[in-house]
Design a protein around this motif. Structure first.
Motif, mmCIF file in Angstrom:
data_model
loop_
_atom_site.group_PDB
_atom_site.id
_atom_site.type_symbol
_atom_site.label_atom_id
_atom_site.label_comp_id
_atom_site.label_asym_id
_atom_site.label_seq_id
_atom_site.Cartn_x
_atom_site.Cartn_y
_atom_site.Cartn_z
ATOM 1 N N GLY A 135 0.817 -1.208 0.000
ATOM 2 C CA GLY A 135 0.000 0.000 0.000
ATOM 3 C C GLY A 135 0.841 1.244 0.000
ATOM 4 O O GLY A 135 2.059 1.209 -0.195
ATOM 5 N N GLN A 136 0.174 2.365 0.208
ATOM 6 C CA GLN A 136 0.873 3.638 0.292
ATOM 7 C C GLN A 136 0.132 4.595 1.213
ATOM 8 O O GLN A 136 -1.097 4.580 1.294
ATOM 9 N N ILE A 137 0.904 5.407 1.917
ATOM 10 C CA ILE A 137 0.366 6.456 2.778
ATOM 11 C C ILE A 137 0.405 7.760 1.995
ATOM 12 O O ILE A 137 1.397 8.079 1.337
ATOM 13 N N GLN A 138 -0.678 8.537 2.080
ATOM 14 C CA GLN A 138 -0.754 9.838 1.412
ATOM 15 C C GLN A 138 -1.014 10.912 2.459
ATOM 16 O O GLN A 138 -1.874 10.735 3.337
ATOM 17 N N ALA A 139 -0.276 11.999 2.387
ATOM 18 C CA ALA A 139 -0.455 13.108 3.323
ATOM 19 C C ALA A 139 -0.298 14.422 2.573
ATOM 20 O O ALA A 139 0.558 14.548 1.686
ATOM 21 N N GLY A 140 -1.126 15.393 2.925
ATOM 22 C CA GLY A 140 -1.064 16.690 2.257
ATOM 23 C C GLY A 140 -1.402 17.831 3.191
ATOM 24 O O GLY A 140 -2.254 17.688 4.076
ATOM 25 N N VAL A 141 -0.730 18.948 3.013
ATOM 26 C CA VAL A 141 -1.032 20.197 3.713
ATOM 27 C C VAL A 141 -1.201 21.280 2.663
ATOM 28 O O VAL A 141 -0.336 21.439 1.788
ATOM 29 N N SER A 142 -2.296 22.027 2.722
ATOM 30 C CA SER A 142 -2.558 23.097 1.755
ATOM 31 C C SER A 142 -2.862 24.398 2.481
ATOM 32 O O SER A 142 -3.546 24.404 3.514
ATOM 33 N N TRP A 143 -2.343 25.489 1.943
ATOM 34 C CA TRP A 143 -2.713 26.835 2.388
ATOM 35 C C TRP A 143 -3.331 27.563 1.214
ATOM 36 O O TRP A 143 -2.917 27.403 0.063
#
Length: 372
Positions: free
Chosen positions: A296-304
């Motif tokens: 599998g894969q882990i996905q992470a995101g931060v947006s401003w």
């Protein structure tokens, strides 16, 4: 004897026809089947997709001399009820042929619908409903690919349009990872209406890209048709180290005041997306991580993001975390959570997945996806 000659002639004709048939386009059928459950603050749980449901037909015919004739048509749909897809696409709304309960155009082929020519050394030209180069490249920086409750804030841009109709698109060959693309979209300003007299303009796209080994870089500029020359540009890149891919991007845009007037007078859930008579400036930045682990894969995101319409000048933050488990090369399970914090409910409504009018929004989504 005559019968034998006639039989041989018939066999020859059949063989000739078979040869012609073999020379015709090689057609490929492909698609995506995907659905699950989604829940966001202020809304009941419902069924929704992650990457979208689509069936496509594409083909190519070898014309000799390095040339090929190419075509593709793609239909998007809602798996949970069998309806045509209710995808967000501002180019469809701008067309002035809006239909359906949401007050916007919903064509049968919401993906690409194109015919064109391709050459080994000169690139490819497509005509029809083409994919938007600016979004096609920039969305690669989002671990959630601008879909689902995890999508970064670029999805909330007023000029977001995955596909552009009445367009011509050129894609260059790739030279050691470098390539460029151009597209031109015809406006519909010949219509005798106040909307087109004010907002009618042709649109165009310019994109540069480097995609070689672990490094991906892109820069794009887009002026959307029929928006009083509203524009957006973005830049970004991604780099892969072993199992990890890190991405970073920035986008800036302006939706003209006269274009905003159109939305202020719209009906349905899209009413008051912008304030009448004011330009809307939007900026957003995104930082993403995809980490492959086991099956599998882990996905992470931060947006401003920042929304400024002259009255509302608000910052928005969004945090997303997800996991995809690959049952096979074609089938996967996924789950994700997100949190959006906007300056007020008006701005929060514009940027969340289901247009809930709240300043703080929690989201969760789980589902199953199969590609073919």
């Amino acid at each position: 004897m005559k019968r034998a000659v006639i039989a041989l002639a018939a066999l020859g004709a059949v063989a000739s026809m078979a040869g012609v048939a073999n020379a015709q386009s090689n057609v490929r059928i492909y698609g995506n089947i995907d659905t699950g459950y989604v829940r966001e603050s202020g809304r009941d749980a419902g069924m929704a997709c992650n990457y979208g449901n689509m069936i496509g037909f594409a083909g190519a015919e070898d014309l000799g001399g390095g040339f090929k004739a190419i075509f593709a048509v793609e239909e998007w749909l809602e798996l949970n009820d069998g309806d045509r897809a209710r995808r967000r696409n501002e180019a469809d709304f701008n067309s002035g042929r809006a239909t359906g309960e949401e007050g916007r155009r919903r064509p049968d082929f919401q993906g690409q619908a194109v015919v064109g020519l391709q050459h080994n050394d000169w690139g490819a030209v497509r005509l029809g409903r083409v994919y938007n180069l600016a979004i096609e490249n920039y969305r690669r920086l989002d671990p959630f690919f601008n879909f689902s409750v995890g999508a970064n804030l670029a999805y909330g841009n007023n000029l977001y349009a995955e596909t552009l109709h009445n367009s011509l698109r050129y894609d260059s060959p790739v030279w050691s990872g470098f390539s460029f693309g151009l597209s031109y979209s015809l406006g519909e300003d010949e219509h005798d209406s106040a909307y087109y007299k004010r907002n009618g303009n042709d649109g165009f796209n310019v994109t540069l890209k480097y995609d070689n080994g672990p490094l991906f870089l892109t820069g794009n500029y887009h002026r959307m048709a029929d928006t009083d020359n509203s524009w957006a540009w973005n830049v970004g890149g991604a780099y892969t180290w072993g199992p990890a891919t890190v991405s970073l991007g920035y986008q800036d845009s302006r939706s003209s005041a006269r274009f905003a007037d159109t939305y202020a007078g719209a009906t349905g859930p899209y009413t008051n997306w912008m304030l009448s008579g004011r330009d809307v400036d939007q900026s957003d930045a995104t930082l993403g991580l995809v980490y492959r682990i086991g099956s599998g894969q882990i996905q992470a995101g931060v947006s401003w993001g920042n929304w400024d319409d002259g009255v509302n000048d608000e910052d928005i933050w969004k945090y997303s975390l997800g996991y995809t488990h690959f049952l096979s090369k074609r089938t996967s399970l996924y789950g994700m959570v997100s949190y959006l914090d906007a300056g007020n409910a008006f701005v929060g409504k514009h940027y969340n997945f289901t247009m809930v009018e709240k300043s703080e929004i929690f989201g969760i989504q789980v589902g199953l996806r199969h590609t073919f």
